[in-house]
Scaffold this motif. Structure first.
Motif, short mmCIF file in Angstrom:
data_model
loop_
_atom_site.label_atom_id
_atom_site.label_comp_id
_atom_site.label_asym_id
_atom_site.label_seq_id
_atom_site.Cartn_x
_atom_site.Cartn_y
_atom_site.Cartn_z
N ALA A 125 0.85 -1.20 0.00
CA ALA A 125 0.00 0.00 0.00
C ALA A 125 0.88 1.24 0.00
O ALA A 125 2.06 1.19 0.37
CB ALA A 125 -0.93 0.01 1.21
N VAL A 126 0.27 2.34 -0.41
CA VAL A 126 0.93 3.64 -0.37
C VAL A 126 0.34 4.42 0.80
O VAL A 126 -0.88 4.50 0.95
CB VAL A 126 0.69 4.42 -1.68
N VAL A 127 1.19 4.97 1.63
CA VAL A 127 0.74 5.66 2.85
C VAL A 127 0.97 7.17 2.72
O VAL A 127 2.02 7.62 2.28
CB VAL A 127 1.49 5.13 4.10
N ALA A 128 -0.05 7.92 3.11
CA ALA A 128 0.06 9.37 3.22
C ALA A 128 -0.57 9.77 4.55
O ALA A 128 -1.21 8.97 5.22
CB ALA A 128 -0.66 10.06 2.06
N HIS A 129 -0.35 11.03 4.95
CA HIS A 129 -0.96 11.51 6.18
C HIS A 129 -1.58 12.87 5.93
O HIS A 129 -1.22 13.59 5.00
CB HIS A 129 0.07 11.61 7.31
N ALA A 130 -2.55 13.22 6.77
CA ALA A 130 -3.26 14.49 6.63
C ALA A 130 -3.76 14.94 7.99
O ALA A 130 -3.74 14.17 8.96
CB ALA A 130 -4.44 14.35 5.67
N MET A 131 -4.19 16.19 8.04
CA MET A 131 -4.77 16.75 9.25
C MET A 131 -6.18 17.26 8.93
O MET A 131 -6.43 17.76 7.82
CB MET A 131 -3.92 17.90 9.78
N ARG A 132 -7.05 17.16 9.89
CA ARG A 132 -8.42 17.65 9.67
C ARG A 132 -8.44 19.16 9.57
O ARG A 132 -9.26 19.71 8.81
CB ARG A 132 -9.32 17.16 10.83
N TYR A 133 -7.59 19.83 10.32
CA TYR A 133 -7.55 21.30 10.30
C TYR A 133 -6.11 21.75 10.10
O TYR A 133 -5.16 21.07 10.49
CB TYR A 133 -8.08 21.88 11.61
N GLY A 134 -5.94 22.91 9.49
CA GLY A 134 -4.61 23.46 9.29
C GLY A 134 -3.95 22.90 8.05
O GLY A 134 -4.61 22.48 7.09
N SER A 135 -2.62 22.88 8.07
CA SER A 135 -1.85 22.41 6.92
C SER A 135 -2.04 20.91 6.72
O SER A 135 -2.45 20.19 7.63
CB SER A 135 -0.38 22.73 7.12
N SER A 136 -1.69 20.44 5.54
CA SER A 136 -1.85 19.04 5.13
C SER A 136 -3.31 18.59 5.21
O SER A 136 -3.65 17.63 5.90
CB SER A 136 -0.99 18.11 6.01
#
Length: 352
Positions: A125-136
């Motif tokens: 699998a390819v993994v990425a990350h994110a945030m609900r608020y703010g950057s990313s």
């Protein structure tokens, strides 16, 4: 937004066999092999420990109707006229207490979690990350996985206990972005894992190891969860019950009593009890030795490192407490990543 896995390369996709691929016109976009993506999502953080950055972050966070369930006509004047005029300076000072050379601890830990998960999953699998608020933001994370050729995506909100203000808000953001996509990927969302044996065993292992390294033996173990207004419980949110179950089940695994409490009260509404700050003060007056764990957080952040490890400690000791230890979250520890990898692989069942 970047992904931890390698970018997609032009290959034969599920829509085409070799013969069909050979007949594609020269100007046809590159055809990629379908891949599986995993998007880790946490709450978010300001970009810097400054009043301006915190104000920008809080304006987005506290404008989410999942977070503050008041009509906008009532809440927005309060938010813009009072809260954002006062709270950013105070919060920025707190962020400066915990800011690191990598920036916000929450952002740095989440990046490391994504990198470690990618290493564990390898080419599966390819993994990425994110945030609900703010950057990313979540939209960028989904787009990055799509650009990497992922047609099946598991979104993993890093919230062990379900709460409308956190888990549901992540789902809202995901669905809002999906509504803008013409070619939507297949989608799964990691369910809450508050009572999953793998999570409880990881917490117990981490806690046991940490307590073993202390120069005192705590007589009280406090499990501090993020607070929520009490009305959310009466409206049907399962968060309170899931927190209590986590504490109870963790105590069963440890063979010790784990006392639940709720932190981060905000505003004048009645919040879930018992309150962590009041509990720590009461335990301090009794001269106790305390270890505090935060099993509602997958990564250390402002609420754990400043509110508990700094202010909570000061309050407890000032009240007369003997010994205090804050036990770090699972973060990107080996035991924490083994647990997260196992959860993710379970929910990728049928895709892998």
């Amino acid at each position: 937004m970047t992904v931890e896995g390698p970018l997609a390369t032009p290959e034969i996709g599920n829509c085409y066999g070799e013969a069909e691929l050979a007949r594609l016109p020269a100007a046809h976009p590159a055809v990629t092999a379908d891949r599986i993506g995993v998007l880790l999502v946490n709450l978010g953080t300001p970009d810097a420990p400054t009043s301006r950055a915190v104000r920008r972050y809080l304006a987005e966070f506290l404008s989410d109707r999942r977070v503050v369930e008041l009509p906008s006509l009532i809440w927005q004047p309060i938010l813009r006229g009072i809260v954002l005029a006062v709270r950013p300076r105070k919060s920025a000072k707190a962020y400066r207490e915990i800011w690191t050379s990598e920036g916000s601890p929450l952002a740095a830990i989440t990046r490391r979690q994504a990198k470690a998960l990618q290493a564990s999953l390898g080419g599966d699998a390819v993994v990425a990350h994110a945030m609900r608020y703010g950057s990313s933001p979540i939209a960028d994370g989904i787009d990055a996985l799509l650009a990497a050729g992922c047609r099946r995506i598991l979104v993993a909100p890093l919230y062990p206990q379900y709460c409308a203000a956190t888990t549901a808000s992540v789902s809202d953001a995901v669905q809002a972005h999906m509504a803008r996509l013409r070619w939507q990927p297949a989608l799964r969302i990691l369910p809450p894992y508050h009572d999953d044996d793998r999570h409880l065993e990881a917490l117990a292992s981490s806690l046991g190891r940490a307590i073993g390294g202390l120069d005192f033996v705590p007589d009280t173990i406090v499990a501090s969860f993020h607070g929520m207004p009490e009305r959310t419980l009466h409206l049907g949110d399962p968060y309170h019950c899931m927190c209590l179950k986590t504490a109870r089940r963790l105590g069963e695994v440890l063979g010790k009593t784990v006392v639940p409490s709720f932190q981060s009260r905000f505003g004048k509404a009645k919040w879930l009890t018992p309150a962590t700050d009041m509990m720590l003060e009461a335990l301090g007056r009794e001269g106790r030795s305390v270890a505090v764990i935060a099993p509602g957080f997958a990564a250390d952040c402002l609420e754990t490192l400043e509110e508990i490890a700094i202010r909570g400690r000061e309050q407890f000791l000032a009240a007369g407490g003997r010994h205090f230890a804050y036990i770090p979250c699972l973060n990107d520890s080996d035991v924490g990543m083994d647990m997260l990898t196992a959860l993710v692989r379970s929910d990728l069942s049928g895709w892998l």
